[in-house]
Design a protein around this motif. Structure first.
Motif, PDB file in Angstrom:
ATOM      1  N   ILE A   1       0.747  -1.260  -0.142  1.00 18.07           N
ATOM      2  CA  ILE A   1      -0.046  -0.032   0.081  1.00 18.07           C
ATOM      3  C   ILE A   1       0.806   1.189  -0.121  1.00 18.07           C
ATOM      4  O   ILE A   1       0.518   2.279  -0.549  1.00 18.07           O
ATOM      5  CB  ILE A   1      -1.024  -0.094   1.250  1.00 18.07           C
ATOM      6  CG1 ILE A   1      -1.987   1.130   0.908  1.00 18.07           C
ATOM      7  CG2 ILE A   1      -0.245   0.006   2.459  1.00 18.07           C
ATOM      8  CD1 ILE A   1      -2.696   1.159  -0.195  1.00 18.07           C
ATOM      9  N   GLU A   2       2.008   1.131   0.627  1.00 18.66           N
ATOM     10  CA  GLU A   2       2.999   2.425   0.539  1.00 18.66           C
ATOM     11  C   GLU A   2       3.220   2.847  -0.787  1.00 18.66           C
ATOM     12  O   GLU A   2       3.638   3.923  -0.873  1.00 18.66           O
ATOM     13  CB  GLU A   2       4.066   2.136   1.459  1.00 18.66           C
ATOM     14  CG  GLU A   2       3.962   1.909   2.941  1.00 18.66           C
ATOM     15  CD  GLU A   2       3.889   0.542   3.144  1.00 18.66           C
ATOM     16  OE1 GLU A   2       3.522  -0.386   2.183  1.00 18.66           O
ATOM     17  OE2 GLU A   2       3.556   0.051   4.479  1.00 18.66           O
ATOM     18  N   ASN A   3       3.545   2.056  -1.766  1.00 17.46           N
ATOM     19  CA  ASN A   3       3.777   2.321  -3.119  1.00 17.46           C
ATOM     20  C   ASN A   3       2.604   2.285  -4.078  1.00 17.46           C
ATOM     21  O   ASN A   3       2.878   2.522  -5.106  1.00 17.46           O
ATOM     22  CB  ASN A   3       4.878   1.458  -3.527  1.00 17.46           C
ATOM     23  CG  ASN A   3       6.243   1.316  -2.726  1.00 17.46           C
ATOM     24  OD1 ASN A   3       6.354   2.537  -2.239  1.00 17.46           O
ATOM     25  ND2 ASN A   3       6.793   0.110  -2.293  1.00 17.46           N
ATOM     26  N   ALA A   4       1.344   2.186  -3.515  1.00 20.62           N
ATOM     27  CA  ALA A   4       0.170   2.167  -4.476  1.00 20.62           C
ATOM     28  C   ALA A   4      -0.214   3.533  -5.037  1.00 20.62           C
ATOM     29  O   ALA A   4      -0.212   4.522  -4.218  1.00 20.62           O
ATOM     30  CB  ALA A   4      -0.984   1.344  -3.679  1.00 20.62           C
ATOM     31  N   ASP A   5      -0.494   3.555  -6.191  1.00 20.53           N
ATOM     32  CA  ASP A   5      -0.884   4.829  -6.801  1.00 20.53           C
ATOM     33  C   ASP A   5      -2.567   4.915  -6.760  1.00 20.53           C
ATOM     34  O   ASP A   5      -3.089   5.936  -6.889  1.00 20.53           O
ATOM     35  CB  ASP A   5      -0.403   4.912  -8.242  1.00 20.53           C
ATOM     36  CG  ASP A   5       0.968   4.735  -8.386  1.00 20.53           C
ATOM     37  OD1 ASP A   5       1.530   5.849  -7.842  1.00 20.53           O
ATOM     38  OD2 ASP A   5       1.540   3.858  -8.844  1.00 20.53           O
ATOM     39  N   LEU A   6      -3.071   3.575  -6.767  1.00 13.19           N
ATOM     40  CA  LEU A   6      -4.615   3.686  -6.938  1.00 13.19           C
ATOM     41  C   LEU A   6      -5.201   2.420  -6.172  1.00 13.19           C
ATOM     42  O   LEU A   6      -4.591   1.274  -6.260  1.00 13.19           O
ATOM     43  CB  LEU A   6      -5.186   3.510  -8.205  1.00 13.19           C
ATOM     44  CG  LEU A   6      -6.693   3.432  -8.751  1.00 13.19           C
ATOM     45  CD1 LEU A   6      -7.421   4.387  -8.393  1.00 13.19           C
ATOM     46  CD2 LEU A   6      -6.575   2.949 -10.224  1.00 13.19           C
ATOM     47  N   VAL A   7      -6.371   2.471  -5.417  1.00 14.79           N
ATOM     48  CA  VAL A   7      -7.011   1.653  -4.862  1.00 14.79           C
ATOM     49  C   VAL A   7      -8.322   1.737  -5.087  1.00 14.79           C
ATOM     50  O   VAL A   7      -8.927   2.507  -4.967  1.00 14.79           O
ATOM     51  CB  VAL A   7      -6.749   1.663  -2.977  1.00 14.79           C
ATOM     52  CG1 VAL A   7      -7.723   0.691  -2.373  1.00 14.79           C
ATOM     53  CG2 VAL A   7      -5.477   1.459  -2.669  1.00 14.79           C
ATOM     54  N   ILE A   8      -8.618   0.329  -5.338  1.00 14.31           N
ATOM     55  CA  ILE A   8     -10.256   0.338  -5.982  1.00 14.31           C
ATOM     56  C   ILE A   8     -10.723  -0.796  -5.016  1.00 14.31           C
ATOM     57  O   ILE A   8     -10.154  -2.182  -4.948  1.00 14.31           O
ATOM     58  CB  ILE A   8     -10.319  -0.352  -7.440  1.00 14.31           C
ATOM     59  CG1 ILE A   8      -9.614   0.705  -8.571  1.00 14.31           C
ATOM     60  CG2 ILE A   8     -11.821  -0.404  -7.930  1.00 14.31           C
ATOM     61  CD1 ILE A   8      -9.326   0.115  -9.523  1.00 14.31           C
TER      62      ILE A   8
ATOM     63  N   GLY B   1      -1.142   5.194   3.451  1.00 18.04           N
ATOM     64  CA  GLY B   1      -0.434   5.532   2.273  1.00 18.04           C
ATOM     65  C   GLY B   1      -1.389   6.597   1.573  1.00 18.04           C
ATOM     66  O   GLY B   1      -2.121   7.286   2.307  1.00 18.04           O
ATOM     67  N   ASP B   2      -0.880   7.245   0.478  1.00 17.56           N
ATOM     68  CA  ASP B   2      -1.652   8.221  -0.207  1.00 17.56           C
ATOM     69  C   ASP B   2      -2.137   8.010  -1.611  1.00 17.56           C
ATOM     70  O   ASP B   2      -1.649   8.736  -2.564  1.00 17.56           O
ATOM     71  CB  ASP B   2      -0.508   9.457  -0.373  1.00 17.56           C
ATOM     72  CG  ASP B   2      -1.339  10.864  -0.661  1.00 17.56           C
ATOM     73  OD1 ASP B   2      -2.444  10.785  -0.501  1.00 17.56           O
ATOM     74  OD2 ASP B   2      -0.519  11.653  -1.394  1.00 17.56           O
ATOM     75  N   PRO B   3      -2.810   6.844  -1.634  1.00 18.46           N
ATOM     76  CA  PRO B   3      -3.021   6.442  -3.071  1.00 18.46           C
ATOM     77  C   PRO B   3      -4.642   7.065  -3.320  1.00 18.46           C
ATOM     78  O   PRO B   3      -4.979   7.580  -2.467  1.00 18.46           O
ATOM     79  CB  PRO B   3      -3.721   4.799  -2.971  1.00 18.46           C
ATOM     80  CG  PRO B   3      -3.933   4.754  -1.589  1.00 18.46           C
ATOM     81  CD  PRO B   3      -3.210   5.779  -0.859  1.00 18.46           C
ATOM     82  N   PHE B   4      -4.634   7.207  -4.490  1.00 17.54           N
ATOM     83  CA  PHE B   4      -6.217   7.689  -5.195  1.00 17.54           C
ATOM     84  C   PHE B   4      -7.115   6.563  -4.536  1.00 17.54           C
ATOM     85  O   PHE B   4      -6.860   5.256  -5.206  1.00 17.54           O
ATOM     86  CB  PHE B   4      -6.059   8.185  -6.727  1.00 17.54           C
ATOM     87  CG  PHE B   4      -7.291   8.740  -7.069  1.00 17.54           C
ATOM     88  CD1 PHE B   4      -7.386   9.934  -7.073  1.00 17.54           C
ATOM     89  CD2 PHE B   4      -8.569   7.903  -7.359  1.00 17.54           C
ATOM     90  CE1 PHE B   4      -8.571  10.657  -7.595  1.00 17.54           C
ATOM     91  CE2 PHE B   4      -9.642   8.546  -8.062  1.00 17.54           C
ATOM     92  CZ  PHE B   4      -9.550   9.843  -7.922  1.00 17.54           C
ATOM     93  N   THR B   5      -8.168   6.726  -4.178  1.00 20.43           N
ATOM     94  CA  THR B   5      -9.199   5.893  -3.640  1.00 20.43           C
ATOM     95  C   THR B   5     -10.589   5.719  -4.567  1.00 20.43           C
ATOM     96  O   THR B   5     -10.851   6.847  -4.712  1.00 20.43           O
ATOM     97  CB  THR B   5      -9.550   5.573  -2.536  1.00 20.43           C
ATOM     98  OG1 THR B   5      -9.885   6.938  -1.876  1.00 20.43           O
ATOM     99  CG2 THR B   5      -8.019   5.531  -1.460  1.00 20.43           C
ATOM    100  N   ILE B   6     -10.881   4.415  -5.032  1.00 18.69           N
ATOM    101  CA  ILE B   6     -12.042   4.410  -5.635  1.00 18.69           C
ATOM    102  C   ILE B   6     -13.064   3.500  -4.648  1.00 18.69           C
ATOM    103  O   ILE B   6     -12.600   2.212  -4.463  1.00 18.69           O
ATOM    104  CB  ILE B   6     -12.139   4.105  -6.977  1.00 18.69           C
ATOM    105  CG1 ILE B   6     -11.328   5.052  -7.952  1.00 18.69           C
ATOM    106  CG2 ILE B   6     -13.446   3.742  -7.590  1.00 18.69           C
ATOM    107  CD1 ILE B   6     -11.046   4.588  -9.282  1.00 18.69           C
ATOM    108  N   ALA B   7     -14.279   3.752  -4.536  1.00 20.02           N
ATOM    109  CA  ALA B   7     -15.206   2.773  -3.783  1.00 20.02           C
ATOM    110  C   ALA B   7     -16.374   2.562  -4.483  1.00 20.02           C
ATOM    111  O   ALA B   7     -16.957   3.600  -5.042  1.00 20.02           O
ATOM    112  CB  ALA B   7     -15.538   3.383  -2.347  1.00 20.02           C
TER     113      ALA B   7
END
Length: 445
Positions: free
Chosen positions: A62-69, A89-95
């Protein structure tokens, strides 16, 4: 880009399949069978675990994630996943959520829940139903350039007027471009002498008036403007949203709901809809309420089998067009073969919307066709584009096979592209692209 997809069901699997070619995708799910399945079917890293657990997210990187869906079947779980991802982390998140009221709450609260983008399955499904209902015979509809341009996909029936015609013979409509023929597993870029055969799916791009005229030539079914009666069966949230959207189009649908409390609630919330309390599988009720005179029957019950039954009863009574929810994606083709004119799978609609959003970073708007066999993109032309200040025939010659310029929007005016048409900076170009050459084409345009 490193993408974490939490939930390996139908939605998550479709998203992973559409992203794994271009990105490093990690899929998380608690079900070991799903993990085994996606490991063998997709080029992804699959991890069995709880996506709401910090330890699982750290294991997934998660620390290196750019996007979490977050795409599980539970709304609250998806929101927690996004919040947990933001915590470490600081990913862009989509729910993904089903309940439309959660979407409305999120819209009113910037950054609420740690969610950067939210997709409501029920609302997306209702919007898809209304778009498809607006064009007779259409299997897919999308608008571009602020509503100036429309793309639609139609299946050519054996008795269709254009079956057996060449594209030149079928091209009788102003401001319309025949972008592609989808035939079996092939994407055919049509030429003037290409013969359209029964069973083809035809993709056209043009003005709304031209696309509507083309649709009317294929089938006598009414458009929304001509529809006298629309019946929605089922007071689910999808049914409510569908009725609300039809009301917004100036229509007065009827909605059938069996539960008296829910029927009363819907009647209060839908002033332009006549709500009927009854069981829509009761053929005597259907006859008594003249459902046979309806132009469109939309079945949005919570059971695939009941949706099929209602559609079959409606067709038996003489209803011209039926649209039904099919929750099991593998049954869509079967149901369309035996009774439903158009089957809409909410999970597929949702996965396509999420995938479309991830790809809109390189285009103004994106529509995916036939489970991502092709895309229609809206691109604003700048000096780095291969189309910039070039004639279309010259620019296309330098691009790979599988590209069609469908329409151009310039200063609010629609331009039907021809070989001699010169594309200017600032133009919005709507282009059909075979996914086989998608990366090469988007880089050039």
């Amino acid at each position: 880009m490193r993408v974490l997809v939490v939930g390996a069901g139908e939605v998550g699997s479709n998203i992973a399949a559409s992203l794994d070619d271009d990105h490093h995708v990690v899929v998380i799910d608690t079900d070991p069978d799903r993990i085994d399945s996606i490991t063998y079917s997709h080029d992804v890293l699959a991890i069995q675990g709880d996506g709401t657990a910090i330890g699982t997210l750290r294991e997934a990187g998660i620390e290196n994630a750019d996007l979490v869906i977050a795409s599980t079947d539970i709304d609250e779980t998806n929101i927690v996943i996004c919040g947990a991802a933001k915590a470490v982390g600081d990913p862009f998140t989509i729910a993904r959520v089903k309940k439309t009221n959660l979407l409305r709450t999120w819209e009113q609260s910037t950054g609420a829940f740690g969610v950067d983008f939210m997709v409501s399955t029920n609302l997306q499904t209702a919007e898809t139903i209304v778009r498809i209902a607006g064009l007779p015979g259409a299997h897919d509809v999308e608008t571009f350039a602020g509503g100036l341009v429309q793309m639609a996909e139609f299946e050519v029936e054996p008795d269709s007027l254009i079956a057996g015609e060449t594209v030149s013979e079928a091209d009788r409509f102003e401001s319309l471009t025949f972008a592609a023929l989808l035939r079996d597993d092939d994407v055919i870029i049509p030429r003037g002498d290409t013969v359209i055969t029964a069973g083809d799916a035809v993709v056209v791009i043009g003005s709304k008036a031209s696309v509507r005229a083309f649709a009317s030539s294929l089938t006598p079914e009414p458009t929304l403007e001509d529809a006298r009666e629309i019946v929605i069966v089922g007071g689910t949230d999808i049914g409510y949203q569908t009725a609300r959207l039809f009301e917004a189009e100036g229509l007065e649908p009827r909605l059938v709901e069996r539960d008296p409390d829910r029927a009363r609630e819907l009647a209060e919330q839908l002033p332009g809809t006549l709500v009927l309390e009854s069981d829509a599988t009761d053929i005597d009720f259907l006859v008594r309420e003249h459902v046979d005179e309806s132009d469109i029957v939309v079945s949005v019950l919570e059971s695939d089998e009941k949706n099929l039954l209602v559609s079959l009863l409606a067709k038996r009574l003489g209803v011209e067009r039926t649209i039904g929810i099919v929750e099991s994606g593998e049954y869509v083709d079967l149901f369309e073969t035996v009774g439903i004119d158009i089957g809409v799978n909410p999970r597929l609609v949702t996965s396509e919307e999420i995938t479309r959003f991830t790809r809109k970073r390189r285009a103004e708007n994106v529509a995916m066709l036939e489970s991502d066999r092709a895309e229609v993109l809206e691109i604003e032309i700048d000096a780095d584009s291969a189309l910039f200040e070039s004639r279309i025939q010259d620019a296309i010659a330098d691009l790979p096979e599988g590209v069609v310029i469908g329409a151009i929007s310039r200063d609010g005016d629609l331009i039907t592209p021809r070989g001699e048409t010169v594309v200017h900076g600032g133009d919005h170009v709507v282009v059909f692209v075979d996914t086989v050459v998608l990366d090469e084409v988007t880089a050039a345009l």
